[in-house]
Design an enzyme around this catalytic site. Structure first.
Site, PDB file in Angstrom:
ATOM      1  NE  ARG A  37     -71.902  18.179  27.658  1.00  0.00           N
ATOM      2  CZ  ARG A  37     -71.724  18.765  28.834  1.00  0.00           C
ATOM      3  NH1 ARG A  37     -72.773  19.130  29.555  1.00  0.00           N
ATOM      4  NH2 ARG A  37     -70.512  18.981  29.298  1.00  0.00           N
ATOM      5  CE  LYS A 199     -58.761  34.669  37.177  1.00  0.00           C
ATOM      6  NZ  LYS A 199     -59.774  34.791  38.234  1.00  0.00           N
ATOM      7  N   GLY A 356     -64.123  22.922  28.818  1.00  0.00           N
ATOM      8  CA  GLY A 356     -64.492  24.341  28.783  1.00  0.00           C
ATOM      9  C   GLY A 356     -64.497  24.957  27.400  1.00  0.00           C
ATOM     10  N   GLY A 379     -65.781  20.061  32.967  1.00  0.00           N
ATOM     11  CA  GLY A 379     -65.152  19.810  34.262  1.00  0.00           C
ATOM     12  C   GLY A 379     -64.588  18.398  34.387  1.00  0.00           C
TER      13      GLY A 379
HETATM   14  C1  3PG Z   1     -71.117  20.017  32.722  1.00  0.00           C
HETATM   15  O1  3PG Z   1     -71.738  20.682  31.892  1.00  0.00           O
HETATM   16  O2  3PG Z   1     -69.957  20.282  33.073  1.00  0.00           O
HETATM   17  C2  3PG Z   1     -71.785  18.783  33.256  1.00  0.00           C
HETATM   18  O3  3PG Z   1     -73.047  18.617  32.707  1.00  0.00           O
HETATM   19  C3  3PG Z   1     -71.812  18.801  34.768  1.00  0.00           C
HETATM   20  O4  3PG Z   1     -72.573  19.868  35.241  1.00  0.00           O
HETATM   21  P1  3PG Z   1     -72.296  20.446  36.692  1.00  0.00           P
HETATM   22  O5  3PG Z   1     -70.972  21.149  36.623  1.00  0.00           O
HETATM   23  O6  3PG Z   1     -73.442  21.344  37.026  1.00  0.00           O
HETATM   24  O7  3PG Z   1     -72.218  19.261  37.641  1.00  0.00           O
HETATM   25 MG    MG Z   2     -69.496  21.965  34.960  1.00  0.00          MG
END
Ligand code: 3PG
Ligand code: MG
Length: 397
Positions: A37, A199, A356, A379
């Protein structure tokens, strides 16, 4: 896709530009274990600096919940960020707003770079607080959001600030949106989605959205067991969400109605224990012994999936086929990932992956830089697959 401004549309010379990056990277014992990142934030920062901007970088790190948690300081990121920028020095402000931030920002000459302390040390950040957003806005003339991976959060630094300062997408944000657009909004068909992971319950909305968008969904991972169980197939001691059987059947019906083909495993690798090197063998999918668990899809399934991909022009991949973190249960994921990489190199398949575990699974297969695009998002990638509007993206439109 509606259009958004990019840094090419901004006149940044001599201006203070606030760049919202996502520097939320894994750290162990104060050392960054994956700089992806950070590295991918560099292009925007360098582009702005070379055009004479005073570049002010901000990010969240972890979930400190409005408290100043020392282990969640962004200070350890200064070094790796400077390295990613090819040695450009990075000043650090001990706070992201107020006098400490102002002092550092006002000390920047055009072409220089500063990093602000963790935005989430202030709880107003996650509350999308207008007054806090104004404090961030006070530090800059222009705002650039380069944090696609945080765009599913409506926070002050990702959402409200875009209402206060002229805003544009950074290069990474732009690349993510363009790649994702090519995969789902305006794809070359047929489109396949590989959806794996443990899941079904975490991927319901995603599957619900995908059935109306793609031509085929290839299901792997623990969630395939739930689909098999829902069809009356014995899955032995495998991970399975039995209470999701009705939901799985509903997804299969919805897919049939939408003429979206669902591809399930035809064979499996089974073992008695979930551990590295566990004794294992391959069985047909209707012959899983009662005391064994499925830890990967079998070689016939992998070959069938590769044949299916041969019919497709676009692939979106989220989630592994098996328990890829313990060998040899990474075999099917590796085989399919390598075939997808080959098809990409041959110009036959556009491949977009993210979310993920997916990136680690592709890295384990040695192909993370051989796909058309690998997202930095977890996410946010999932919410995008779910068809949701991402507030951080919407704010730029
Ligand atoms: C992540 O790693 O998914 C993003 O940086 C967002 O982080 P968060 O889920 O704590 O908002
Ligand atoms: Mg996250």
């Amino acid at each position: 896709m509606a259009s958004f401004k990019t840094i090419d549309d901004l006149d940044v010379n001599g201006k203070r530009v606030l760049v919202r990056a996502d520097l939320n990277v894994p750290i162990r014992d104060g050392v960054v274990t994956d700089t992806t990142r950070i590295d991918r934030s560099a292009e925007t920062i360098l582009a702005l600096a070379s055009r004479g901007a005073c570049v002010v970088v901000c990010s969240h790190f972890g979930r400190p919940k409005g408290k100043r948690v020392p282990e969640m300081s962004l200070k350890p990121i200064v070094e790796p960020l400077s390295r990613a920028l090819g040695g450009v020095p990075v000043a650090f402000a001990e706070d992201c707003v107020g006098p400490a931030a102002e002092l550092v920002v006002n000390g920047l000459a055009p072409g220089e770079v500063a990093l602000l302390e963790n935005l989430r040390f202030h709880d107003e950040e996650e509350k999308n607080d207008p007054a806090f957003a104004q404090k961030l806005a006070d530090l800059c003339d222009l705002y650039v959001n380069d944090a696609f991976s945080s765009a599913h959060r409506a926070h002050a630094s990702t959402e409200y600030i875009a209402r206060l300062v002229p805003a544009a997408a950074g290069r990474l944000m732009q690349a993510e949106l363009e790649a994702l657009g090519k995969a789902l909004d305006n794809p070359q068909r047929p489109v396949a989605a590989i959806v794996g992971g443990a899941k079904v319950s975490t991927k319901l909305e995603l599957l619900g959205n995908l059935v109306s968008k793609v031509d085929m969904i290839i299901i792997g991972g623990g969630m395939a067991n739930t689909f098999l169980f829902a069809q009356g197939i014995e899955i032995g001691a495998s991970l399975c969400e039995k209470d999701m059987a009705d939901t799985a059947r509903a997804i299969l019906e919805k897919a049939a109605a939408a003429k979206c083909q669902i591809v399930l495993p035809i064979d499996a690798v089974v073992a008695s224990a979930f551990k590295e090197g566990a004794e294992n063998h391959v069985v047909a999918i209707d012959a899983v012994p009662a005391d064994k668990m499925i830890l990967d899809v079998g070689p016939q399934t992998a070959q069938a999936v590769i044949a299916k991909l041969g019919e497709c022009k676009t692939l979106v991949w989220n989630g592994p086929f098996g328990a890829f973190e313990i060998k040899p249960f990474d075999a099917a994921t590796n085989t399919v990932a390598q075939a997808a990489a080959q098809a990409t190199a041959g110009g036959r398949l556009l491949t977009v992956a993210g979310g993920g575990d997916t990136v680690s699974a592709l890295a384990n297969a040695g192909v993370e830089d051989k796909f058309s695009y690998v997202s930095t998002a977890g996410g946010a990638f999932l919410e995008w697959l779910e068809g949701k509007t991402l507030p951080g993206v919407a704010a730029l439109l």
